[in-house]
Structure formats: C-alpha cells, structure tokens
Design a protein around this motif. Structure first.
Motif, mmCIF file in Angstrom:
data_model
loop_
_atom_site.group_PDB
_atom_site.id
_atom_site.type_symbol
_atom_site.label_atom_id
_atom_site.label_comp_id
_atom_site.label_asym_id
_atom_site.label_seq_id
_atom_site.Cartn_x
_atom_site.Cartn_y
_atom_site.Cartn_z
ATOM 1 N N THR A 7 33.172 43.888 53.401
ATOM 2 C CA THR A 7 33.825 43.185 52.303
ATOM 3 C C THR A 7 34.835 42.200 52.877
ATOM 4 O OG1 THR A 7 35.456 44.943 52.089
ATOM 5 C CG2 THR A 7 33.527 45.065 50.649
ATOM 6 N N HIS A 20 38.570 40.789 52.711
ATOM 7 C CA HIS A 20 39.925 41.114 52.292
ATOM 8 C C HIS A 20 40.745 39.829 52.353
ATOM 9 C CE1 HIS A 20 39.442 45.578 52.755
ATOM 10 N NE2 HIS A 20 38.371 45.109 53.380
ATOM 11 N N ARG A 62 40.402 40.827 37.804
ATOM 12 C CA ARG A 62 39.884 42.196 37.959
ATOM 13 C C ARG A 62 38.556 42.388 37.231
ATOM 14 N NH1 ARG A 62 45.397 45.824 37.455
ATOM 15 N NH2 ARG A 62 46.115 45.459 39.607
ATOM 16 N N CYS A 76 34.728 41.602 42.540
ATOM 17 C CA CYS A 76 36.138 41.920 42.811
ATOM 18 C C CYS A 76 36.308 43.436 42.813
ATOM 19 C CB CYS A 76 37.051 41.306 41.752
ATOM 20 S SG CYS A 76 38.800 41.693 42.007
ATOM 21 N N TYR A 77 36.739 43.977 43.943
ATOM 22 C CA TYR A 77 36.983 45.412 44.062
ATOM 23 C C TYR A 77 38.467 45.751 43.923
ATOM 24 C CZ TYR A 77 32.294 45.655 46.027
ATOM 25 O OH TYR A 77 30.948 45.562 46.232
ATOM 26 N N GLN A 78 39.324 44.827 44.338
ATOM 27 C CA GLN A 78 40.766 45.071 44.289
ATOM 28 C C GLN A 78 41.478 43.741 44.109
ATOM 29 O OE1 GLN A 78 42.391 46.689 47.918
ATOM 30 N NE2 GLN A 78 44.417 46.983 47.050
ATOM 31 N N ARG A 83 40.259 42.449 47.566
ATOM 32 C CA ARG A 83 39.048 42.855 48.279
ATOM 33 C C ARG A 83 37.855 42.400 47.455
ATOM 34 N NH1 ARG A 83 35.949 47.720 49.009
ATOM 35 N NH2 ARG A 83 37.300 48.757 47.505
ATOM 36 N N TRP A 84 36.988 41.641 48.106
ATOM 37 C CA TRP A 84 35.841 41.024 47.458
ATOM 38 C C TRP A 84 34.540 41.471 48.111
ATOM 39 C CZ3 TRP A 84 36.557 38.182 43.125
ATOM 40 C CH2 TRP A 84 37.867 37.811 42.827
ATOM 41 N N ASP A 85 33.488 41.443 47.330
ATOM 42 C CA ASP A 85 32.164 41.832 47.808
ATOM 43 C C ASP A 85 31.735 40.988 49.007
ATOM 44 O OD1 ASP A 85 29.770 43.332 47.649
ATOM 45 O OD2 ASP A 85 28.798 41.696 46.590
#
Length: 97
Positions: free
Chosen positions: A4, A6, A33, A38-40, A58-60
């Motif tokens: 991922t 960051h 979000r 988008c994970y974080q 944190r992105w895919d």
C-alpha cells in the motif's frame, strides 16, 4: 498482500490562521474516508505547536491516491488553504520496507 501507499502531508498555519486551517483540513476527512482505495485518513495536530497539522494516509495504490488528488473536495481545500499556510504542504509518499 500488495504494497500500500502511505502518505504524510504536513501543513503549517500562518500565525493567527490555525483555526481556519484546521477547519479546512477537517472538511477533507469524511469524503476522503469514503473513497475507494482509502484505508486510512487521519488528521493529526502537533502536541506542542497547534499550528502544525499532518494527515496519516494509507491507500491501496498510487492510482487510488492520484484519483483522490483530482477530487472536487481536495481541489477546493487546496484553493482555500493557500492563504492559510506558511508554505505549500510537504507531501511525501512511502511504502513499507
């Protein structure tokens, strides 16, 4: 698991513009979000200097991040914060080692 991306963008408010900058940055949180990939997406404020902010993201993948940067809410916020920051944001991309 694929790596991922960051991201840590940092912002420093001009003197007297701390609350205005915080307000603009907070508008980014809910719509971001909800974005695919988008994970974080967390907004942090410096414990000793309330004029300094950063996002922890944190992105895919880079494509998801690049798509995020083209959204209307990001473009609007970037326009609004120009008069609120000391310098352009310091935006750095990282991957896990």
């Amino acid at each position: 698991m694929p790596a991922t991306v960051h991201v840590v963008p940092r912002f420093a408010a001009r003197s007297g513009k701390e609350d205005a900058l915080k307000a603009v940055l907070l508008t980014l949180v809910p719509p971001t979000r909800r974005e695919l990939g988008c994970y974080q997406y967390d907004l942090l404020i410096n414990n000793t200097d309330p004029g300094k902010f950063c996002f922890v993201e944190r992105w895919d993948d880079n494509a998801a991040l690049d798509q995020h940067l083209e959204t209307a809410h990001v473009k609007k916020a970037l326009d609004q914060l120009q008069d609120l920051v000391e310098a352009p944001p310091d935006i750095q991309r990282f991957t896990l080692v």
